[in-house]
Design an enzyme around this catalytic site. Structure first.
Site, short mmCIF file in Angstrom:
data_model
loop_
_atom_site.label_atom_id
_atom_site.label_comp_id
_atom_site.label_asym_id
_atom_site.label_seq_id
_atom_site.Cartn_x
_atom_site.Cartn_y
_atom_site.Cartn_z
N PHE A 151 -25.25 -4.63 51.00
CA PHE A 151 -24.77 -5.85 51.73
C PHE A 151 -24.19 -5.38 52.97
CE2 PHE A 151 -22.19 -9.58 52.44
CZ PHE A 151 -22.99 -10.65 52.38
N ASP A 163 -22.69 -12.78 57.79
CA ASP A 163 -21.30 -13.12 57.17
C ASP A 163 -20.97 -12.67 56.03
OD1 ASP A 163 -23.04 -15.34 56.23
OD2 ASP A 163 -21.51 -16.05 55.64
N ASP A 207 -31.72 -13.50 60.55
CA ASP A 207 -31.07 -12.45 60.74
C ASP A 207 -31.78 -11.19 59.84
OD1 ASP A 207 -30.56 -13.88 58.41
OD2 ASP A 207 -28.16 -13.49 58.46
N GLY A 215 -27.01 -17.48 60.59
CA GLY A 215 -27.10 -15.83 60.63
C GLY A 215 -27.80 -15.44 62.00
N ASP A 262 -34.15 -10.72 52.99
CA ASP A 262 -33.36 -10.16 51.71
C ASP A 262 -34.53 -10.39 50.65
OD1 ASP A 262 -31.74 -8.84 49.92
OD2 ASP A 262 -30.69 -10.49 49.89
P1 IMP Z 1 -33.30 -14.12 51.31
O1 IMP Z 1 -33.51 -15.36 51.31
O2 IMP Z 1 -32.38 -13.73 50.21
O3 IMP Z 1 -34.20 -13.30 51.86
O4 IMP Z 1 -31.71 -14.19 52.19
C1 IMP Z 1 -31.65 -15.09 53.30
C2 IMP Z 1 -30.11 -15.11 53.80
O5 IMP Z 1 -29.14 -14.46 53.05
C3 IMP Z 1 -30.24 -14.33 54.98
O6 IMP Z 1 -30.78 -15.00 56.36
C4 IMP Z 1 -28.76 -14.20 55.40
O7 IMP Z 1 -28.08 -15.25 55.92
C5 IMP Z 1 -28.37 -13.89 53.87
N1 IMP Z 1 -28.23 -12.37 53.70
C6 IMP Z 1 -29.21 -11.59 52.95
N2 IMP Z 1 -28.77 -10.43 52.92
C7 IMP Z 1 -27.41 -10.44 53.51
C8 IMP Z 1 -26.40 -9.27 53.67
O8 IMP Z 1 -26.65 -8.11 53.48
N3 IMP Z 1 -25.42 -9.69 54.41
C9 IMP Z 1 -25.35 -10.91 54.91
N4 IMP Z 1 -26.03 -11.87 54.75
C10 IMP Z 1 -27.13 -11.67 54.04
MG MG Z 2 -25.22 -16.01 55.21
#
Ligand code: IMP
Ligand code: MG
Length: 181
Positions: free
Chosen positions: A151, A158, A99, A43, A102
């Site tokens: 999203f 991606d 990136d 990402g 979340d």
């Molecule tokens: P987390 O562990 O939920 O904080 O998310 C980690 C990964 O999920 C990020 O590094 C992104 O690659 C992917 N991600 C989270 N939200 C989005 C989004 O809105 N679009 C695309 N990828 C996302």
């Molecule tokens: Mg991803």
């Protein structure tokens, strides 16, 4: 690809202007420390290329390949680090690049693992931060933009491995998201 967006949040020029500001702040904060960047792939690959070229400091770069999504729009369980060995970080000032923040699970897991590798300091830089209650509490020290809990794709982000090469960031049309979890 742009036709798959419901709307554009940040165009390329806006992203680049924000990267100028972030790079200036990071360059100032690390002016007398040797910086080690750990970029989380895939990402952060576009962010890494554009941000690092704006930081005129000697730095080291390592990449960690981490899978957290397994194709959907929500992280599924524990993120998987694909490396057999973590970089040696003894005595280093580490800045983790990702990136988007979340649920916080990926960054909290990576940060924990890197803390065991002996760095002097660890900070986190993300391009995007979603406003939401996170599964794991983790704060980013440098944030490009705060966004609503939607999203988004583009500029490295991606959906099912597509859209990473879009130069802007936008909200993906809901009708294109299959099997919402
Ligand atoms: P987390 O562990 O939920 O904080 O998310 C980690 C990964 O999920 C990020 O590094 C992104 O690659 C992917 N991600 C989270 N939200 C989005 C989004 O809105 N679009 C695309 N990828 C996302
Ligand atoms: Mg991803």
């Amino acid at each position: 690809m742009q036709a798959d967006l419901e709307r554009i949040l940040f165009d390329e020029a806006t992203i680049h202007r924000r990267l100028d500001e972030l790079a200036e702040k990071i360059s100032h904060d690390y002016r007398d420390r040797e910086l080690t960047i750990i970029a989380i792939l895939n990402g952060s690959v576009i962010l890494m290329a554009d941000l690092l070229r704006r930081i005129p400091l000697p730095l080291k770069l390592d990449c960690l390949s981490v899978a957290s999504y397994h194709g959907g729009i929500r992280s599924a369980g524990e993120p998987v680090l694909r490396q057999a060995f973590l970089p040696v970080l003894t005595g280093r000032h580490v800045l983790i690049l990702d990136d988007i923040l979340d649920s916080g699970v990926t960054l909290a897991t990576v940060r924990e693992k890197l803390e065991n590798a002996g760095p002097v300091s660890i900070r986190v830089c993300v391009l995007l931060k979603k406003k939401k209650i996170r599964t794991r509490s983790i704060e980013a020290d440098y944030v490009g933009f705060e966004i609503a809990d939607e999203f988004v794709v583009g500029y490295g982000l991606d959906y099912m491995e597509r859209y990473r090469n879009l130069p802007c960031i936008g909200v993906l049309r809901k009708d294109l998201i299959t099997g919402k979890k």
